[in-house]
Design a protein around this motif. Structure first.
Motif: not given
Length: 293
Positions: A209-212, A214-239
DNA sequence: GCGTCCAGGTCTACC
DNA sequence: GGTAGACCTGGACGC
């Protein structure tokens, strides 16, 4: 096993929502009306299932007729399938938005907008990492190698998506050579080791239930996940707040809105801002519209 | 058949 | 904060 979906659900549109159906362990039939995959219930129990829609009911059929499933296991499989097919996602507001736009009226008509996701968040993240900086053909190769070489083989000859712990035991050199993931190998290895060591809990992301942001930043902190990948993973989360712009989106946007003239990502962002928190999904519907016709 | 070039996101070093 | 170059692979292309 059956699931009663909402009236605005359509299995074919969900399977066809993006390229995931083409990556193992997923597989589909010619018309993309049925979907197969493997659900891992434990380290040793992997269930090959087929999902189909009959008379407005989603049916889940285990492909190995001899496998024994307890009531709890059946319930677990049903919940995973509900999550994969986004059956509980509320799209009423999104469909109202689409009905106001002439070029998007096909979306509620075809009951599109539910984006297929993997049984686990981990599988989604790894596959998204494998879509970066390469052709779709290479994404398929990397995923096929990963499942065939590290996944568990079911009795009918399919391979599951491997667990993070299994991948974490391999070396970077091995992953480069055997998975053909090149410079992504250290990123994949770090993600798997962090999951194994419980430094990161990616499975909690879907229900977080954290903000989108914050979730985006968490995803971007994973090495190999940048803006494109994080944005699309968020879509798979429903955001859907981020567009996840890649070369395909740039190309389709310029064709659809600018007569083929190239534009900056800022222009694309501004164009979709008026759709608010649905902008990522609206963008996806626009650039994939011809897949549904 | 072989060699070269290019496309595709992300990371990192540098300014 | 912005930018250039490296990373790696498959495919297209020219010879």
């Amino acid at each position: 096993m059956t699931i009663i979906p909402p009236v605005d659900f359509n299995l074919q549109s969900t399977i066809n929502s993006h390229g995931w159906y083409d990556l193992p362990p997923f597989r589909t039939n010619e018309h993309k009306s049925e979907l197969e995959t493997i659900i891992s219930l434990s380290k040793l129990k992997h269930v090959h299932i087929r999902i189909r829609e009959m008379n407005s009911v989603v049916e889940i059929v285990p492909m190995n007729k001899t496998i024994r499933l307890s009531k709890t296991e059946k319930e677990k499989i049903k919940n995973i399938v509900r999550s994969m097919l986004r059956i509980d996602e509320q799209l009423n507001v999104f469909y109202l938005l689409c009905k106001k736009e002439k070029h998007l009226r096909w979306v509620p008509k075809r009951q599109a907008g539910r984006i297929l996701r993997s049984p686990t968040m981990f599988e989604d993240i790894v596959k998204m990492m494998f879509t970066t900086n390469c052709s779709w053909a290479l994404t398929k190769i990397m995923t096929e190698h990963l499942t065939h070489k590290l996944g568990a083989k079911t009795s009918d000859g399919l391979f599951s998506f491997p667990a993070a712990e299994t991948i974490a035991k391999k070396s970077e050199k091995w992953l480069r050579k055997e998975i053909s993931c090149g410079y992504r190998a250290p990123y994949l290895l770090k993600l798997c080791k962090d999951i194994s060591n419980k430094k990161i809990d990616v499975e909690s992301f879907r229900s977080s239930d954290i903000s989108t942001e914050e979730l985006y930043e968490k995803l971007c902190s994973i090495k190999g996940i940048g803006h494109y990948a994080a944005g699309n993973i968020l879509k798979l989360i429903g955001r859907y707040d981020y567009l996840g712009i890649d070369s395909w989106v740039r190309k389709r946007f310029s064709e659809l809105h600018k007569n083929g003239r190239k534009v900056s990502d800022d222009v694309i962002e501004q164009h979709y801002n008026r759709y608010g928190t649905w902008r990522g999904l609206i963008c996806l519907m626009e650039v994939t519209a011809d897949w549904h016709t």
